[in-house]
Design a protein around this motif. Structure first.
Motif, PDB file in Angstrom:
ATOM      1  N   GLY A 166       0.774  -1.224   0.000  1.00 35.08           N
ATOM      2  CA  GLY A 166       0.000   0.000   0.000  1.00 35.08           C
ATOM      3  C   GLY A 166       0.808   1.278   0.000  1.00 35.08           C
ATOM      4  O   GLY A 166       0.246   2.364   0.188  1.00 35.08           O
ATOM      5  N   ASP A 167       2.122   1.188  -0.194  1.00 35.64           N
ATOM      6  CA  ASP A 167       2.993   2.371  -0.181  1.00 35.64           C
ATOM      7  C   ASP A 167       3.252   2.804  -1.623  1.00 35.64           C
ATOM      8  O   ASP A 167       3.960   2.129  -2.375  1.00 35.64           O
ATOM      9  CB  ASP A 167       4.313   2.034   0.515  1.00 35.64           C
ATOM     10  N   ALA A 168       2.689   3.955  -2.023  1.00 38.16           N
ATOM     11  CA  ALA A 168       2.804   4.406  -3.404  1.00 38.16           C
ATOM     12  C   ALA A 168       4.237   4.756  -3.780  1.00 38.16           C
ATOM     13  O   ALA A 168       4.629   4.625  -4.949  1.00 38.16           O
ATOM     14  CB  ALA A 168       1.903   5.618  -3.632  1.00 38.16           C
ATOM     15  N   THR A 169       5.043   5.218  -2.823  1.00 33.48           N
ATOM     16  CA  THR A 169       6.437   5.521  -3.144  1.00 33.48           C
ATOM     17  C   THR A 169       7.222   4.238  -3.415  1.00 33.48           C
ATOM     18  O   THR A 169       8.107   4.219  -4.273  1.00 33.48           O
ATOM     19  CB  THR A 169       7.109   6.313  -2.015  1.00 33.48           C
ATOM     20  N   THR A 170       6.902   3.167  -2.693  1.00 33.13           N
ATOM     21  CA  THR A 170       7.531   1.873  -2.971  1.00 33.13           C
ATOM     22  C   THR A 170       7.189   1.413  -4.379  1.00 33.13           C
ATOM     23  O   THR A 170       8.041   0.898  -5.114  1.00 33.13           O
ATOM     24  CB  THR A 170       7.079   0.823  -1.946  1.00 33.13           C
ATOM     25  N   THR A 171       5.930   1.613  -4.773  1.00 35.60           N
ATOM     26  CA  THR A 171       5.520   1.272  -6.136  1.00 35.60           C
ATOM     27  C   THR A 171       6.360   2.038  -7.150  1.00 35.60           C
ATOM     28  O   THR A 171       6.858   1.468  -8.128  1.00 35.60           O
ATOM     29  CB  THR A 171       4.032   1.607  -6.350  1.00 35.60           C
ATOM     30  N   LEU A 172       6.513   3.340  -6.930  1.00 33.88           N
ATOM     31  CA  LEU A 172       7.266   4.162  -7.874  1.00 33.88           C
ATOM     32  C   LEU A 172       8.715   3.707  -7.969  1.00 33.88           C
ATOM     33  O   LEU A 172       9.249   3.543  -9.077  1.00 33.88           O
ATOM     34  CB  LEU A 172       7.199   5.632  -7.444  1.00 33.88           C
ATOM     35  N   HIS A 173       9.367   3.477  -6.845  1.00 34.22           N
ATOM     36  CA  HIS A 173      10.773   3.051  -6.865  1.00 34.22           C
ATOM     37  C   HIS A 173      10.921   1.703  -7.560  1.00 34.22           C
ATOM     38  O   HIS A 173      11.852   1.498  -8.354  1.00 34.22           O
ATOM     39  CB  HIS A 173      11.310   2.977  -5.436  1.00 34.22           C
ATOM     40  N   ARG A 174      10.032   0.771  -7.251  1.00 31.69           N
ATOM     41  CA  ARG A 174      10.107  -0.561  -7.873  1.00 31.69           C
ATOM     42  C   ARG A 174       9.916  -0.469  -9.384  1.00 31.69           C
ATOM     43  O   ARG A 174      10.666  -1.070 -10.157  1.00 31.69           O
ATOM     44  CB  ARG A 174       9.048  -1.474  -7.249  1.00 31.69           C
ATOM     45  N   GLU A 175       8.887   0.263  -9.805  1.00 32.72           N
ATOM     46  CA  GLU A 175       8.605   0.362 -11.235  1.00 32.72           C
ATOM     47  C   GLU A 175       9.731   1.077 -11.983  1.00 32.72           C
ATOM     48  O   GLU A 175      10.048   0.717 -13.115  1.00 32.72           O
ATOM     49  CB  GLU A 175       7.283   1.099 -11.448  1.00 32.72           C
TER      50      GLU A 175
END
Length: 363
Positions: A251-260
């Motif tokens: 649920g962490d949008a910044t984690t999503t951004l870094h991963r992508e």
């Protein structure tokens, strides 16, 4: 042996008459086109009463007339608009055997100068006045429609000029509509396929708990103020780094951004800061937007989600926006992007050509 410029005297092997005849035998026609867009990035095309395909404004240059004056004259005659035309986008050499002109016309080939007519607002568009004959209608059309509406050569020329305008690299040289020195935008073929229409409202507030987070994208700044933009290799479609949240992002949008960013572009980012979200009423969801600092780019990876290897480029935020169809709210998002850039201590990017990131680099 012929001389290279009219100021030079002919060689002793040629008389003035012979030299003049030689140069006349190599003469080409000269013409102009003017690329005009509206504030949504659509291109002005004309319907005419003497051919089935559409045209950009423009026409033949009169005897003794400069290309820029010819372009301004054509705009007055065809659209009823007085304007100064002073920025070139392209010069296209059209070969004698490429136009399909009737033999009786004895077409010798042509040099067509494509000028930047600018981005017109609603008031300028409303001021258009068509002549009684020749021009029957004008329309603003998406760039991807140009190959369907214009002749193949005219569409190539128009798209090359549009890419040159975005690239901000000065006037480009074309041969039958093909750039002789293709840029990364030309090689990717940007704007040749329809832009996804995302006219969503932009909010600087936090994402409401009532909206599901569908997407997390980032405006990722290099030290010179340009941002990382990804171009799909098969369509030229642009996207910012980021993507859809996955369960292991917790649920962490910044984690999503870094991963992508790593999966799509082998890009490492830092100092991520929230700038807002887009509301998508049809899907009852939010699309989060962040700004961040680009610290390194590795070898171009194959994105596991799409199977594509994106073309990674650095572009100014304004150059990036010209490749999207985000509607009026794009200006609100751009303002928030520059506010975040300032908070991150990144300078505003100077106008410059788009640069491809083909090799690993660390800042």
């Amino acid at each position: 042996m012929a001389t290279s410029t009219p100021e030079e005297l002919p060689s002793s092997a040629m008389t003035d008459e012979d030299y003049g005849a030689y140069r006349a035998s190599a003469a080409l026609w000269a013409g102009t086109s003017v690329l005009i867009t509206d504030q949504q990035g659509k291109v002005l095309v004309q319907s005419v009463d003497y051919r089935d395909t559409r045209l950009l404004p423009g026409g033949a240059i009169d005897k003794g007339e400069s290309p820029a004056h010819g372009a301004a004259r054509e705009l007055l005659e065809e659209l009823g608009v007085h304007t100064v035309v002073d920025r070139g986008l392209a010069v296209d050499w059209v070969s004698a055997d490429s136009s399909g002109a009737p033999a009786a016309m004895r077409f010798p080939g042509e040099l067509i100068h494509v000028f930047d007519g600018g981005t017109w607002n609603d008031e300028q568009i409303a001021a258009i006045r068509l002549p009684e004959s020749e021009i029957t209608a004008v329309d603003f059309v998406a760039p991807a429609r140009l190959p369907d509406l214009l002749s193949p050569a005219d569409a190539r020329r128009a798209l090359a000029a549009l890419r040159a305008r975005i690239n901000a690299a000065g006037t480009v040289l074309l041969e039958n509509g093909h750039p002789i020195a293709p840029t990364s935008l030309d090689r990717a073929g940007i704007l040749r396929t329809p832009r996804a229409r995302h006219h969503f409202t932009f909010h600087t507030a936090p994402v409401p708990d009532t909206l599901a987070l569908r997407q997390s994208w980032g405006w990722v700044f290099a030290p010179d103020g340009r941002i990382l933009l990804l171009l799909e290799p098969d369509t030229g479609a642009p996207c910012l780094p980021g993507g859809t949240p996955e369960p292991h992002d917790h649920g962490d949008a910044t984690t999503t951004l870094h991963r992508e960013a790593i999966e799509e572009a082998a890009a490492r980012i830092a100092r991520t800061t929230y700038i807002g979200y887009l509301s998508d009423p049809a899907a009852s969801c939010a699309r989060a937007r962040y700004a961040a600092v680009l610290t390194a780019v590795g070898a171009a990876p194959v994105d596991a989600a799409t199977g594509r290897t994106y073309i990674r480029v650095l572009a100014t935020p304004e150059q990036a926006l010209q490749q999207f169809d985000w509607g009026p709210a794009a200006a609100d998002q751009l303002a928030a992007v520059h506010q975040a850039r300032h908070r991150l201590g990144i300078p505003r990017a100077a106008q410059q050509p788009v640069t491809e990131l083909a090799s690993p680099i660390t800042w």
